[in-house]
Design a protein around this motif. Sequence first.
Motif, mmCIF file in Angstrom:
data_model
loop_
_atom_site.group_PDB
_atom_site.id
_atom_site.type_symbol
_atom_site.label_atom_id
_atom_site.label_comp_id
_atom_site.label_asym_id
_atom_site.label_seq_id
_atom_site.Cartn_x
_atom_site.Cartn_y
_atom_site.Cartn_z
ATOM 1 N N THR A 343 0.834 -1.204 0.000
ATOM 2 C CA THR A 343 0.000 0.000 0.000
ATOM 3 C C THR A 343 0.868 1.254 0.000
ATOM 4 O O THR A 343 2.059 1.170 0.300
ATOM 5 C CB THR A 343 -0.861 0.042 1.281
ATOM 6 N N TYR A 458 -1.537 3.207 -6.515
ATOM 7 C CA TYR A 458 -2.233 2.154 -5.773
ATOM 8 C C TYR A 458 -3.717 2.171 -6.086
ATOM 9 O O TYR A 458 -4.366 3.219 -6.035
ATOM 10 C CB TYR A 458 -2.041 2.389 -4.280
ATOM 11 N N ASP A 460 -6.997 0.634 -4.597
ATOM 12 C CA ASP A 460 -7.497 -0.068 -3.417
ATOM 13 C C ASP A 460 -8.318 -1.275 -3.864
ATOM 14 O O ASP A 460 -9.280 -1.129 -4.620
ATOM 15 C CB ASP A 460 -8.362 0.909 -2.609
#
Length: 544
Positions: A343, A458, A460
């Motif tokens: 992350t 990133y 999610d």
Amino acid sequence: MSIQVVLTQPFTDQKPGTSGLRKPVRVFQQPNYLENFIQSIFDSQEGIGGKTLVLGGDGRYYNRQAIQTILKMAAANGIGRVLVGCGGLLSTPATSCIIRENKAYGGIILSASHNPGGPDGDFGVKFNISNGGPAPEKVTEAIYARSREIQRYQILQAADVNIDRIGSFKLGTMDVEVMDPVASYLKLMESLFDFDRIKDLLTSGNFSMCMDSMHAVTGPYAKRIFEETLGAQPGTVINGEPLEDFGGGHPDPNLVYAKALVEKMFADEAPDFGAASDGDGDRNMILGRKFFVTPSDSLAILTANAHLVPGYKDGLKGVARSMPTSSAVDRVAQKLGIDCYETPTGWKFFGNLLDADKVTLCGEESFGTGSNHIREKDGLWAILFWLNIIAVRRQSVEEIVKAHWQEYGRNFYSRHDYEEVDPTRAAELVEYVRSQFSSLPGRQFGKYTVALADDFCYTDPVDGSVSKNQGLRIVFTDGSRIVFRLSGTGTKGATIRVYLESYEPDANKHHLDTQLALKHLIAIAEEIAQIKKFTGMDAPTVIT
Ligand code: VG1
Ligand code: CO
């Protein structure tokens, strides 16, 4: 008591960073500055009226004044109930725990974490949501957007309330509960760890520990947990009195700033186990006798030993680490056959993974580790986790770490920070590195060949939200990495962080000094980023 509506004008700089809004105290002391930001939180949160909020801070300068202001503003904005830590104190992990336990709407944490405090230091405000975790980007963006157009705020005209005595009272129509900051948190820790076994270890007479609370928020927690509950010798907790200026120190638990502890742990006759935590109690440093545990290794070791700890004995769903964190934990996850997520930096990115039950443990290279017990990183939790492992294995910290390297190989790891850099020059450095992305792959630097150069982006996996520009990474074919990132928590100029990682499978080389083992990568980082030229500095300001 009447509600006063105060006309105000927006400030343009209230954009929350990696972890809340962090500014010098003097910025927060400007008329309406704190009020604007708090009103922006209330205005941008739908359905907050009548709900419960948790409020506390790390005890730094301006904490007490800010708590009074926020209580009066909460009362004027129709908040139903506020749970506030006695003395205005609540660690970040305890706040997360109390939000969850009380099914609160959210919480406000007053802290600039590891940044120095006092009138010339920093102050900060973090907003946490109902899962107990830091507000995700869509929430912080809404707060920021509101702060750009705010015209008025509401505050109750009332005398200051007593936050130094446990009890309940009304402020206008709002309920205020002043609570013991430690009790709920201690109960949660007792549910996760084998307190009897840790107590046996700590009272056995052949194990000693030292806990450095750095005059920040964990003092009362650590004394209650280690000395009063687990039977550690009085005096085990040092610098245990929270002070408004942290005793003039930098409440950052690393080898540079946790001086008192480091001196003890690297002396002859050192205790067996040493630990420290930061301003707001969410970071931890773990030391053995004359031995330092790199945070990235700590995450890997907790993962590999989780089955020894009652709260985690049934196995882990998965693990997560921030991108710059070393991939030591990836190897453990692979062996355990569990997922490992990568992350962006900052705890707010772990929240969705934890809520969706995709991960159980998570961590960052910046001395932060945590689990699904709350939605923040948790310093004392990590320390208890280590003690639980030691109590079961009855080995020293050094033995545990070395056995881990033997089994998995060692990820040499270090972070070099260049602080107070001219922001324009820092941005130029980033651009300069980025401009080489197309030419870097395939390029050879000594024994290293570049496999990938990109700007970490990133998506999610739970809600599909996309976060771009999360750090420049240069990955080599053997898995070694250099990452460049600008800090989102500093308050003076820009801070450039250079993260260096090199994997060493050969146990005969595990004893090498970290900086020495990384020296080629350090030189490559300089070649690619021209750090000396852009910063005008010969060496990093802090090496961890
Ligand atoms: C730093 C750390 C990051 C951490 C953040 C907040 O952010 O690198 O890993 O989550 O601080 O921690 P940055 O943007 O300066 O690199 V804390 O204990 O200050 O709330
Ligand atoms: Co912190």
